[in-house]
Structures are given as structure tokens and as C-alpha cells.
Write an enzyme that holds these catalytic residues in place. Structure first.
Site, PDB file in Angstrom:
ATOM      1  N   GLY A  50       0.786  -1.241   0.000  1.00 24.20           N
ATOM      2  CA  GLY A  50       0.000   0.000   0.000  1.00 24.20           C
ATOM      3  C   GLY A  50       0.812   1.282   0.000  1.00 24.20           C
ATOM      4  N   GLU A 105       4.583   4.003   5.695  1.00 29.13           N
ATOM      5  CA  GLU A 105       3.334   3.239   5.590  1.00 29.13           C
ATOM      6  C   GLU A 105       2.254   4.090   4.944  1.00 29.13           C
ATOM      7  OE1 GLU A 105       1.783   0.700   5.515  1.00 29.13           O
ATOM      8  OE2 GLU A 105       2.089  -0.693   7.157  1.00 29.13           O
ATOM      9  N   ASP A 106       1.252   3.434   4.379  1.00 30.25           N
ATOM     10  CA  ASP A 106       0.126   4.208   3.841  1.00 30.25           C
ATOM     11  C   ASP A 106      -0.852   4.602   4.953  1.00 30.25           C
ATOM     12  OD1 ASP A 106      -0.617   1.564   4.176  1.00 30.25           O
ATOM     13  OD2 ASP A 106      -1.739   1.412   2.313  1.00 30.25           O
ATOM     14  N   ASP A 109      -3.976   1.921  11.219  1.00 30.02           N
ATOM     15  CA  ASP A 109      -5.376   1.658  11.534  1.00 30.02           C
ATOM     16  C   ASP A 109      -5.427   1.157  12.985  1.00 30.02           C
ATOM     17  OD1 ASP A 109      -8.039   0.604  11.445  1.00 30.02           O
ATOM     18  OD2 ASP A 109      -7.877   0.338   9.297  1.00 30.02           O
ATOM     19  N   LYS A 137      -5.515   6.771  10.975  1.00 29.87           N
ATOM     20  CA  LYS A 137      -6.895   6.506  11.393  1.00 29.87           C
ATOM     21  C   LYS A 137      -6.870   6.350  12.915  1.00 29.87           C
ATOM     22  CE  LYS A 137      -9.801   3.927   8.504  1.00 29.87           C
ATOM     23  NZ  LYS A 137     -10.405   2.667   8.015  1.00 29.87           N
ATOM     24  N   PHE A 160     -14.035   3.792   5.091  1.00 26.06           N
ATOM     25  CA  PHE A 160     -13.338   2.848   4.216  1.00 26.06           C
ATOM     26  C   PHE A 160     -12.683   3.627   3.082  1.00 26.06           C
ATOM     27  CE2 PHE A 160     -13.199  -1.808   3.523  1.00 26.06           C
ATOM     28  CZ  PHE A 160     -12.167  -1.744   2.602  1.00 26.06           C
ATOM     29  N   ASP A 167      -6.114  -0.124  -0.891  1.00 28.08           N
ATOM     30  CA  ASP A 167      -6.924  -1.006  -1.721  1.00 28.08           C
ATOM     31  C   ASP A 167      -8.180  -1.510  -1.021  1.00 28.08           C
ATOM     32  OD1 ASP A 167      -5.571  -2.828   0.117  1.00 28.08           O
ATOM     33  OD2 ASP A 167      -6.226  -4.441  -1.211  1.00 28.08           O
ATOM     34  N   ARG A 173      -5.836   0.840  -5.905  1.00 32.98           N
ATOM     35  CA  ARG A 173      -4.542   1.392  -5.488  1.00 32.98           C
ATOM     36  C   ARG A 173      -4.046   2.434  -6.479  1.00 32.98           C
ATOM     37  NH1 ARG A 173      -2.360  -2.108  -1.429  1.00 32.98           N
ATOM     38  NH2 ARG A 173      -2.738  -4.310  -1.769  1.00 32.98           N
TER      39      ARG A 173
HETATM   40  C1  PRP Z   1      -2.700  -2.261   5.498  1.00 32.13           C
HETATM   41  C2  PRP Z   1      -1.801  -1.050   5.571  1.00 32.13           C
HETATM   42  C3  PRP Z   1      -1.027  -1.277   6.840  1.00 32.13           C
HETATM   43  C4  PRP Z   1      -1.991  -2.034   7.709  1.00 32.13           C
HETATM   44  C5  PRP Z   1      -2.590  -1.093   8.706  1.00 32.13           C
HETATM   45  O1  PRP Z   1      -1.954  -3.305   4.949  1.00 32.13           O
HETATM   46  O2  PRP Z   1      -0.966  -0.951   4.463  1.00 32.13           O
HETATM   47  O3  PRP Z   1       0.122  -2.075   6.610  1.00 32.13           O
HETATM   48  O4  PRP Z   1      -3.029  -2.555   6.860  1.00 32.13           O
HETATM   49  O5  PRP Z   1      -3.510  -1.756   9.525  1.00 32.13           O
HETATM   50  P1  PRP Z   1      -3.296  -1.964  11.086  1.00 32.13           P
HETATM   51  O6  PRP Z   1      -2.852  -0.646  11.658  1.00 32.13           O
HETATM   52  O7  PRP Z   1      -4.689  -2.347  11.548  1.00 32.13           O
HETATM   53  O8  PRP Z   1      -2.301  -3.045  11.297  1.00 32.13           O
HETATM   54  P2  PRP Z   1      -2.585  -4.586   4.241  1.00 32.13           P
HETATM   55  O9  PRP Z   1      -2.428  -5.772   5.145  1.00 32.13           O
HETATM   56  O10 PRP Z   1      -3.973  -4.276   3.767  1.00 32.13           O
HETATM   57  O11 PRP Z   1      -1.594  -4.808   3.038  1.00 32.13           O
HETATM   58  P3  PRP Z   1      -1.277  -3.865   1.770  1.00 32.13           P
HETATM   59  O12 PRP Z   1      -0.322  -2.795   2.221  1.00 32.13           O
HETATM   60  O13 PRP Z   1      -0.645  -4.802   0.803  1.00 32.13           O
HETATM   61  O14 PRP Z   1      -2.578  -3.273   1.289  1.00 32.13           O
END
Ligand code: PRP
Length: 190
Positions: A50, A105-106, A109, A137, A160, A167, A173
Site C-alpha cells: 500500500g 506506511e500508507d 489503523d 486513522k 473505508f 486497496d 490502489r
Molecule cells: C494495510 C496497511 C497497513 C496495515 C494497517 O496493509 O498498508 O500495513 O493494513 O492496519 P493496522 O494498523 O490495523 O495493522 P494490508 O495488510 O492491507 O496490506 P497492503 O499494504 O498490501 O494493502
């Protein structure tokens, strides 16, 4: 040249941050990191997948020596929720001992991914370790996690969001902006 993204954008309820707003924030962040890390040759670690668009744009806004590396972390969550069962599927190739490291990081959460990553990377004795993320977030943190990114571009609510690397089921993306996905697109999956 303009091109047609109608199929993708039809699934977006509303735009949260435009391409221009993102570019401005990323440039400001790049300038801040350039100042904060002057002479330190920081190592920026992109968390796949991401963070890729943000990472690429951020690095281009850093006006001093820096290096890049990449990590991938999978979580075996239940659908859209990170349960904290994380696994490093690709590690960095750089020895980070004594290095000034910035994890890119993107989105933060629940905070579980970054909590896991920072614990792991700290065992390797970097000179410093900070987090730069596009979106925070902040209301979604898991109960036992009090993680605050040192650098972030935008706070977001519990919506969302997709686009600019973020994604849903692998899609969206490649949108150049960040938007809220229409509920009808994902409601049957929850
Ligand atoms: C997403 C995002 C972070 C993570 C955040 O990754 O890129 O790595 O979730 O969530 P959290 O704070 O609840 O841990 P994802 O697993 O969707 O993989 P991606 O980067 O390939 O989309």
C-alpha cells in the site's frame, strides 16, 4: 492527456483528498524530513504494497542523501480486520544497526502492523526509528496499542478509504486521489 477512469471512480462515494492536496502534504513532509535528517543519510523502508505511491513521491521530495529498502508483512486477519497475527513475508536487505530508519506506511489503523514492525526493527539496534504515514486513522487503534506516528500527512475518521496505494480486495490502489468507497461495494463481504 486525460483518460477514462469511469469504472473505478463510479465506486467512490466522495473524494477525501485530491491529487493536488496529497502532493502538497507530501512535499511539506519531504522538506521536514530533509531538515530533520540533515547529514544522517536515513534509510526509508517502504511497507509493501500500500505504501508504494506515497513512498515514491515522498522520496522524490527529500533533498539530501537517503537510501531505500522494502518490507512486506502479511496478517492472517479475518477479512478486513488485523488480528495481530503478523508474518514478515519480505525482509529488508540492509543491516539497520546504527542507521537512522524511517518506516513508510500508507495507513495506521489498529496499529498492530506497525507495533509488530517497530518491535522487530528495534531488536536490530537502529540509531533511531520513526514512522512516516500518509493517513492516521487514529480512532481505530486497538485497545492495547498507543502508537503515534512521528510524521503523518492527514488524520482520517473510521471510513473505508481507498486510492493512492490503499486497496479494497486488491483494487483502487492506482487512483491518484484518496476517496471513501461506496458501502454497496463491500457490504456483502463484511
Ligand atoms: C494495510 C496497511 C497497513 C496495515 C494497517 O496493509 O498498508 O500495513 O493494513 O492496519 P493496522 O494498523 O490495523 O495493522 P494490508 O495488510 O492491507 O496490506 P497492503 O499494504 O498490501 O494493502
Amino acid at each position: 492527456m486525460a483518460f477514462n477512469r469511469t469504472g473505478l471512480t463510479n465506486d467512490i462515494d466522495r473524494v477525501l483528498f485530491t491529487e493536488e492536496q496529497i502532493a502538497e502534504k507530501v512535499r511539506e513532509l519531504g522538506e521536514r524530513i530533509t531538515r530533520d535528517y540533515a547529514g544522517k543519510n536515513p534509510l526509508l523502508i517502504c511497507i509493501l504494497r500500500g505504501a508504494v505511491p506515497f513512498f515514491a513521491d515522498l522520496c522524490k521530495c527529500i533533498g539530501d542523501y537517503m537510501e531505500m529498502d522494502f518490507m512486506a508483512i502479511s496478517n492472517y486477519g479475518d477479512g478486513m480486520v488485523n488480528t495481530g497475527r503478523n508474518h514478515i513475508s519480505k525482509d529488508v536487505s540492509t543491516d539497520i544497526e546504527g542507521r537512522h530508519v524511517i518506516i513508510v506506511e500508507d495507513i495506521v489503523d489498529s496499529g498492530r502492523t506497525l507495533d509488530h514492525l517497530t518491535r522487530l526493527l528495534n531488536t536490530r539496534n537502529p540509531a533511531s526509528l520513526k514512522i512516516a504515514c500518509l493517513l492516521d486513522k487514529y480512532k481505530a487503534r486497538a485497545e492495547n496499542i498507543s502508537l503515534t506516528p512521528e510524521y503523518y500527512c492527514f488524520p482520517v475518521d473510521n471510513e473505508f478509504v481507498v486510492g493512492y496505494g490503499l486497496d479494497y480486495a486488491g483494487a483502487y490502489r492506482n487512483l491518484p486521489f484518496i476517496g471513501v468507497l461506496k458501502e454497496e461495494v463491500y457490504k456483502d463481504e463484511q
